[in-house]
Scaffold this motif. Structure first.
Motif, short mmCIF file in Angstrom:
data_model
loop_
_atom_site.label_atom_id
_atom_site.label_comp_id
_atom_site.label_asym_id
_atom_site.label_seq_id
_atom_site.Cartn_x
_atom_site.Cartn_y
_atom_site.Cartn_z
N ALA A 228 0.84 -1.34 -0.24
CA ALA A 228 0.40 -0.38 -0.11
C ALA A 228 1.04 0.84 0.00
CB ALA A 228 -0.54 0.13 1.36
N ILE A 229 1.92 1.70 0.78
CA ILE A 229 2.62 2.61 0.79
C ILE A 229 3.92 2.65 -0.15
CG2 ILE A 229 5.44 2.90 2.27
CD1 ILE A 229 3.72 2.11 4.64
N LEU A 230 3.84 1.35 -1.10
CA LEU A 230 4.92 1.72 -2.15
C LEU A 230 3.80 2.17 -3.14
CD1 LEU A 230 6.87 -1.43 -2.18
CD2 LEU A 230 7.62 0.64 -1.95
N GLU A 231 2.54 1.98 -3.71
CA GLU A 231 1.68 2.02 -4.35
C GLU A 231 1.38 3.61 -4.50
OE1 GLU A 231 -1.87 0.22 -4.21
OE2 GLU A 231 -0.65 -1.10 -6.10
N LYS A 232 1.26 3.74 -3.12
CA LYS A 232 1.29 5.56 -2.71
C LYS A 232 2.37 6.45 -3.58
CE LYS A 232 -1.84 4.73 1.50
NZ LYS A 232 -1.81 5.32 2.90
N MET A 233 3.15 6.15 -3.01
CA MET A 233 4.54 6.68 -3.62
C MET A 233 4.71 6.66 -4.68
SD MET A 233 7.70 4.85 -0.60
CE MET A 233 9.23 6.06 -1.58
N GLY A 234 4.17 5.58 -5.70
CA GLY A 234 4.43 5.50 -7.27
C GLY A 234 3.32 6.95 -7.45
N ASP A 235 2.22 6.69 -6.78
CA ASP A 235 1.39 7.44 -7.25
C ASP A 235 1.73 9.27 -7.09
OD1 ASP A 235 -0.89 5.23 -8.32
OD2 ASP A 235 -1.16 5.30 -6.25
N LEU A 236 2.22 9.88 -5.65
CA LEU A 236 2.59 10.60 -6.25
C LEU A 236 3.71 11.02 -6.66
CD1 LEU A 236 2.63 10.48 -2.05
CD2 LEU A 236 1.51 12.02 -3.10
N ARG A 237 4.64 10.01 -7.30
CA ARG A 237 5.44 10.21 -7.56
C ARG A 237 5.07 10.47 -9.52
NH1 ARG A 237 9.96 6.91 -3.82
NH2 ARG A 237 11.59 8.60 -3.60
N THR A 238 4.21 10.42 -9.58
CA THR A 238 3.67 10.02 -11.01
C THR A 238 2.73 11.33 -11.12
OG1 THR A 238 2.72 7.96 -11.25
CG2 THR A 238 1.50 9.63 -12.92
N LEU A 239 1.63 12.18 -10.06
CA LEU A 239 2.22 13.73 -10.12
C LEU A 239 2.62 14.33 -10.20
CD1 LEU A 239 -0.76 13.30 -6.94
CD2 LEU A 239 -1.28 13.15 -9.50
N ILE A 240 4.02 13.88 -9.57
CA ILE A 240 5.14 15.08 -9.66
C ILE A 240 5.44 15.08 -10.76
CG2 ILE A 240 5.32 15.77 -6.93
CD1 ILE A 240 7.54 14.23 -6.15
#
Length: 261
Positions: A228-240
């Protein structure tokens, strides 16, 4: 500075460097210049003008400021030093309720101690309902001088105290708890790092959230939580726009999953 030395000839770069390293605090500026004079980096010529005779890039001002702070701290009594050590672990600003419980000191004795430190040593000052170090360098020197094992224990106790005092609004202090338990090497850091990361994400502080989630991965043990944490990080890094790192996070999540889903 010039009013103390009298006739002096220093370049703008010198003034800029002194101001940067001392934070513009008059006491630190004056004491730092005194140290430079004592060490022969600043001398008076035949005409009575003070000049810098050492190359500016070889002038180790951070060390001079550190020496100034050490001089002031050496004047403290043992009990006062211990109080400031705990305060330095809490942060640049600290409340007496956390300090009281962490140091196991009676409130009246603690307030008298803080008042003496403030009035006689000029190291802290009262600010509304909290105290604050007069300069970030003061806290930095005190904190770095605490032994590693003792520093970790301080962080753990401060974390436990904050939990006790904020049982009804624990989410609001998640970032503080994350910091203290992480510095203490306490496994409870993971839960609060995720909470703090979620709150940072809610206010669109994406880089801060990524940093908190990244630290949480060091402590969180559950496979599901890690994914779950890795997916959140991936989503956030996609946004930026950090697409390469986002892909790495998603691939790590895939590898972490037991079924590779």
């Amino acid at each position: 500075m010039l009013s103390v030395l009298g006739n002096a000839s220093f370049g703008k770069d010198f003034f800029g460097k002194v101001h940067k390293e001392t934070g513009g605090t008059p006491f630190f500026i004056l004491e730092t210049v005194k140290l430079l004079v004592e060490e022969g980096a600043v001398v008076q010529d035949e005409a009575g003008t003070w000049k810098l005779v050492k190359e500016l890039d070889k002038l180790d001002l951070p060390t001079k400021v550190y020496d100034v702070v050490k001089r002031r701290l050496d004047r403290l009594m043992k009990g006062q030093r211990e109080t400031l050590e705990c305060a330095a672990v809490i942060g640049e600003e600290f409340s007496t309720d956390v300090l009281e419980k962490t140091t196991e000191t009676k409130k009246i004795a603690l307030l008298k101690n803080l008042s003496e430190i403030e009035k006689a040593h000029k190291l802290i000052h009262y600010l509304k309902d909290k105290y604050k170090f007069d300069h970030a360098k003061i806290r930095e020197v005190i904190y770095k001088d605490i032994g590693e094992e003792l520093r970790k224990e301080y962080h753990r106790i401060v974390g436990d105290t904050i939990v006790e005092l904020h049982a009804d609004n624990i989410d609001e202090v998640a970032a503080e708890l994350a910091h203290h338990y992480h510095e203490a090497g306490d496994e409870r850091a993971g839960v609060y790092l995720v909470k703090a990361g979620d709150r940072a994400m809610e206010r669109y502080a994406n880089e801060e959230a990524i940093h908190l989630y990244d630290n949480a991965l060091e402590t969180i043990k559950g496979t599901g939580e890690k994914i779950a944490i890795l997916e959140k990080m991936g989503d956030l890094r996609t946004l930026i726009g950090e697409y390469g790192k986002a892909i790495e996070n998603f691939l790590d999540a895939k590898e972490t999953a037991e079924d590779g889903e």
